[in-house]
Design a protein around this motif. Structure first.
Motif, PDB file in Angstrom:
ATOM      1  N   CYS A  22       0.835  -1.206   0.000  1.00 51.84           N
ATOM      2  CA  CYS A  22       0.000   0.000   0.000  1.00 51.84           C
ATOM      3  C   CYS A  22       0.865   1.249   0.000  1.00 51.84           C
ATOM      4  O   CYS A  22       0.643   2.184  -0.780  1.00 51.84           O
ATOM      5  CB  CYS A  22      -0.918  -0.017   1.228  1.00 51.84           C
ATOM      6  SG  CYS A  22      -2.072   1.384   1.323  1.00 51.84           S
ATOM      7  N   GLN A  23       1.882   1.285   0.851  1.00 52.93           N
ATOM      8  CA  GLN A  23       2.789   2.423   0.907  1.00 52.93           C
ATOM      9  C   GLN A  23       3.526   2.594  -0.418  1.00 52.93           C
ATOM     10  O   GLN A  23       3.741   3.716  -0.887  1.00 52.93           O
ATOM     11  CB  GLN A  23       3.801   2.237   2.030  1.00 52.93           C
ATOM     12  CG  GLN A  23       3.217   2.336   3.422  1.00 52.93           C
ATOM     13  CD  GLN A  23       4.274   2.243   4.504  1.00 52.93           C
ATOM     14  OE1 GLN A  23       5.460   2.468   4.249  1.00 52.93           O
ATOM     15  NE2 GLN A  23       3.861   1.918   5.712  1.00 52.93           N
ATOM     16  N   GLY A  24       3.920   1.467  -1.015  1.00 50.50           N
ATOM     17  CA  GLY A  24       4.612   1.538  -2.300  1.00 50.50           C
ATOM     18  C   GLY A  24       3.732   2.108  -3.392  1.00 50.50           C
ATOM     19  O   GLY A  24       4.178   2.919  -4.212  1.00 50.50           O
ATOM     20  N   ASP A  25       2.463   1.703  -3.410  1.00 47.68           N
ATOM     21  CA  ASP A  25       1.522   2.239  -4.398  1.00 47.68           C
ATOM     22  C   ASP A  25       1.356   3.747  -4.219  1.00 47.68           C
ATOM     23  O   ASP A  25       1.303   4.502  -5.203  1.00 47.68           O
ATOM     24  CB  ASP A  25       0.163   1.548  -4.266  1.00 47.68           C
ATOM     25  CG  ASP A  25       0.182   0.107  -4.746  1.00 47.68           C
ATOM     26  OD1 ASP A  25       1.110  -0.251  -5.501  1.00 47.68           O
ATOM     27  OD2 ASP A  25      -0.706  -0.672  -4.361  1.00 47.68           O
ATOM     28  N   CYS A  26       1.246   4.191  -2.965  1.00 51.37           N
ATOM     29  CA  CYS A  26       1.111   5.625  -2.685  1.00 51.37           C
ATOM     30  C   CYS A  26       2.342   6.388  -3.154  1.00 51.37           C
ATOM     31  O   CYS A  26       2.232   7.475  -3.737  1.00 51.37           O
ATOM     32  CB  CYS A  26       0.895   5.855  -1.187  1.00 51.37           C
ATOM     33  SG  CYS A  26      -0.670   5.220  -0.539  1.00 51.37           S
TER      34      CYS A  26
ATOM     35  N   ASP B 198       4.519   5.528  -5.481  1.00 51.28           N
ATOM     36  CA  ASP B 198       4.578   5.543  -6.937  1.00 51.28           C
ATOM     37  C   ASP B 198       3.632   6.593  -7.511  1.00 51.28           C
ATOM     38  O   ASP B 198       3.966   7.313  -8.450  1.00 51.28           O
ATOM     39  CB  ASP B 198       4.232   4.165  -7.490  1.00 51.28           C
ATOM     40  CG  ASP B 198       5.375   3.175  -7.377  1.00 51.28           C
ATOM     41  OD1 ASP B 198       6.498   3.609  -7.088  1.00 51.28           O
ATOM     42  OD2 ASP B 198       5.141   1.972  -7.560  1.00 51.28           O
ATOM     43  N   ALA B 199       2.423   6.667  -6.936  1.00 52.98           N
ATOM     44  CA  ALA B 199       1.450   7.657  -7.394  1.00 52.98           C
ATOM     45  C   ALA B 199       1.955   9.072  -7.128  1.00 52.98           C
ATOM     46  O   ALA B 199       1.755   9.987  -7.949  1.00 52.98           O
ATOM     47  CB  ALA B 199       0.109   7.432  -6.702  1.00 52.98           C
TER      48      ALA B 199
ATOM     49  N   GLY C 295      -2.820  11.781   2.108  1.00 55.26           N
ATOM     50  CA  GLY C 295      -4.130  11.146   2.229  1.00 55.26           C
ATOM     51  C   GLY C 295      -4.092   9.671   1.914  1.00 55.26           C
ATOM     52  O   GLY C 295      -4.773   8.867   2.554  1.00 55.26           O
ATOM     53  N   CYS C 296      -3.302   9.290   0.928  1.00 55.99           N
ATOM     54  CA  CYS C 296      -3.175   7.888   0.547  1.00 55.99           C
ATOM     55  C   CYS C 296      -2.553   7.074   1.676  1.00 55.99           C
ATOM     56  O   CYS C 296      -3.003   5.968   1.983  1.00 55.99           O
ATOM     57  CB  CYS C 296      -2.336   7.780  -0.727  1.00 55.99           C
ATOM     58  SG  CYS C 296      -2.156   6.093  -1.358  1.00 55.99           S
ATOM     59  N   LEU C 297      -1.523   7.636   2.324  1.00 53.42           N
ATOM     60  CA  LEU C 297      -0.860   6.943   3.418  1.00 53.42           C
ATOM     61  C   LEU C 297      -1.724   6.919   4.678  1.00 53.42           C
ATOM     62  O   LEU C 297      -1.658   5.973   5.465  1.00 53.42           O
ATOM     63  CB  LEU C 297       0.475   7.613   3.743  1.00 53.42           C
ATOM     64  CG  LEU C 297       1.598   7.496   2.722  1.00 53.42           C
ATOM     65  CD1 LEU C 297       2.799   8.319   3.172  1.00 53.42           C
ATOM     66  CD2 LEU C 297       2.006   6.038   2.510  1.00 53.42           C
TER      67      LEU C 297
END
Length: 344
Positions: A56-60, A62-63, A84-86
């Motif tokens: 999840c952190q990696g996706d955030c 990258d975004a 917000g993503c994190l």
């Protein structure tokens, strides 16, 4: 000056984007994952939670990088979206990034990325890649990840005190895929093989004998002498299930349940009885590792020496064990052998 002002604004907005006490984003997902299962009451699979949080952190991250590298990027907006993503403010008071992802979602160093790059056509010659070589290199990469993972888990005696969550997170990052994700249980019967490279239990069958399970010991099967009863001549130990519960592949009426005894021993019931003893558990089994491994409460198993064989225990259920015990992965193996009447 304009760029500096934008960056400063991004940092200020990121700081103001810190979540309220009600957690959100990756933080909320991780908190929910780590809570005990409200249905079964079993503890969560902490290793899987760590790997999912890392993803999840990696996706955030990258975004966030994609957002701020876009033409005319709005840096304050990107920073706000990242926070917000994190579900937490990743920026320090000086504007520096103080929370970095544990595992990047698309690392160029993981096995999946390397294999994908290898299998692409050669950009210089235009020739197709050497697929056999790619497969060989991918196997070597995964083998290296396996070795590092096992070394991490056994960094302390028996692997019981190792930081299993960190080991799992690093393993996922090395492979480039979440192998701890729960998979569907096999539709039919399956056998079990121990995986611990460099040991005398490597590829040993998990066999049923004396109401418990063993490595380097033959299965014990039984067929009663009853007129008209025909039993198979199988000598292999076969299992059914793997989706929370597990049983032996038998034809005896009522079957035979597999369970974890109070001392952590992998055990099975005698025919015509469901008794498992005080403090035992018959739930918590799952299939992980791309459908390859059986686990109990998200963890692997231990093989503890007894005479010339090894008794099998669930690592998650053992309170203490000898330093001679070996951790191993319970590899699922396909089988076409007939079911035994019963195991004894």
């Amino acid at each position: 000056m304009k760029t500096a002002a934008i960056v400063s604004l991004a940092f200020a907005l990121a700081a103001s984007a810190a979540p309220t006490p009600a957690a959100s984003g990756c933080v909320a997902k991780d908190n929910a994952c780590r809570a005990s299962d409200p249905v079964t009451g079993l503890s969560a699979n902490q290793a899987q939670c760590s790997s999912e949080n890392a993803s999840c952190q990696g996706d955030c991250y990258d975004a966030y990088n994609e957002c701020r590298s876009a033409p005319d990027a709005n840096m304050s907006y990107c920073a706000s979206q990242y926070a917000g993503c994190l579900g937490q403010n990743p920026f320090g008071s000086d504007g520096s990034l103080v929370i970095k992802p544990a595992v990047k979602a698309r690392s160029e160093e993981n096995c999946v990325a390397k294999d994908n790059a290898c299998r692409a056509s050669d950009p210089v010659t235009g020739l197709s890649a050497n697929q056999a070589q790619c497969s060989s290199e991918n196997a070597a990469c995964k083998g290296s990840c396996d070795e590092s993972y096992n070394a991490c888990r056994t960094a302390r005696p028996n692997g019981l005190s190792a930081n299993m969550a960190q080991c799992a997170s690093e393993y996922v990052g090395c492979l480039g895929e979440n192998v701890f994700e729960k998979r569907s249980a096999p539709a039919g019967a399956f056998g079990g093989l121990a995986i611990h490279s460099g040991s005398d239990i490597q590829y040993a069958s998990v066999n049923a004998a004396g109401s418990t399970f063993w490595l380097n010991k033959d299965s014990s099967v039984y067929c009663p002498k009853v007129d008209g009863l025909v039993c198979s001549n199988t000598t292999t130990t076969q299992f059914l299930g793997g989706d929370n519960t597990l049983s032996l592949d038998t034809t005896v009426p009522g079957g035979q349940q597999v369970y974890i005894a109070a001392d952590g021993r992998l055990s099975f019931t005698v025919p015509h009885s469901a008794y498992t003893g005080k403090g035992s558990s018959s739930t918590g089994f799952s299939i992980a590792q791309e459908g390859q491994h059986l686990q109990y409460q998200g963890s692997d198993f231990l093989a503890c020496p007894v005479d010339d064989a090894y008794a099998v225990f669930a690592a998650a259920a053992m309170k203490s064990s000898s330093e001679d015990c070996l951790g191993f992965a319970f590899r699922i193996s396909e089988t076409s052998a007939p079911a035994a009447w019963e195991y004894s």
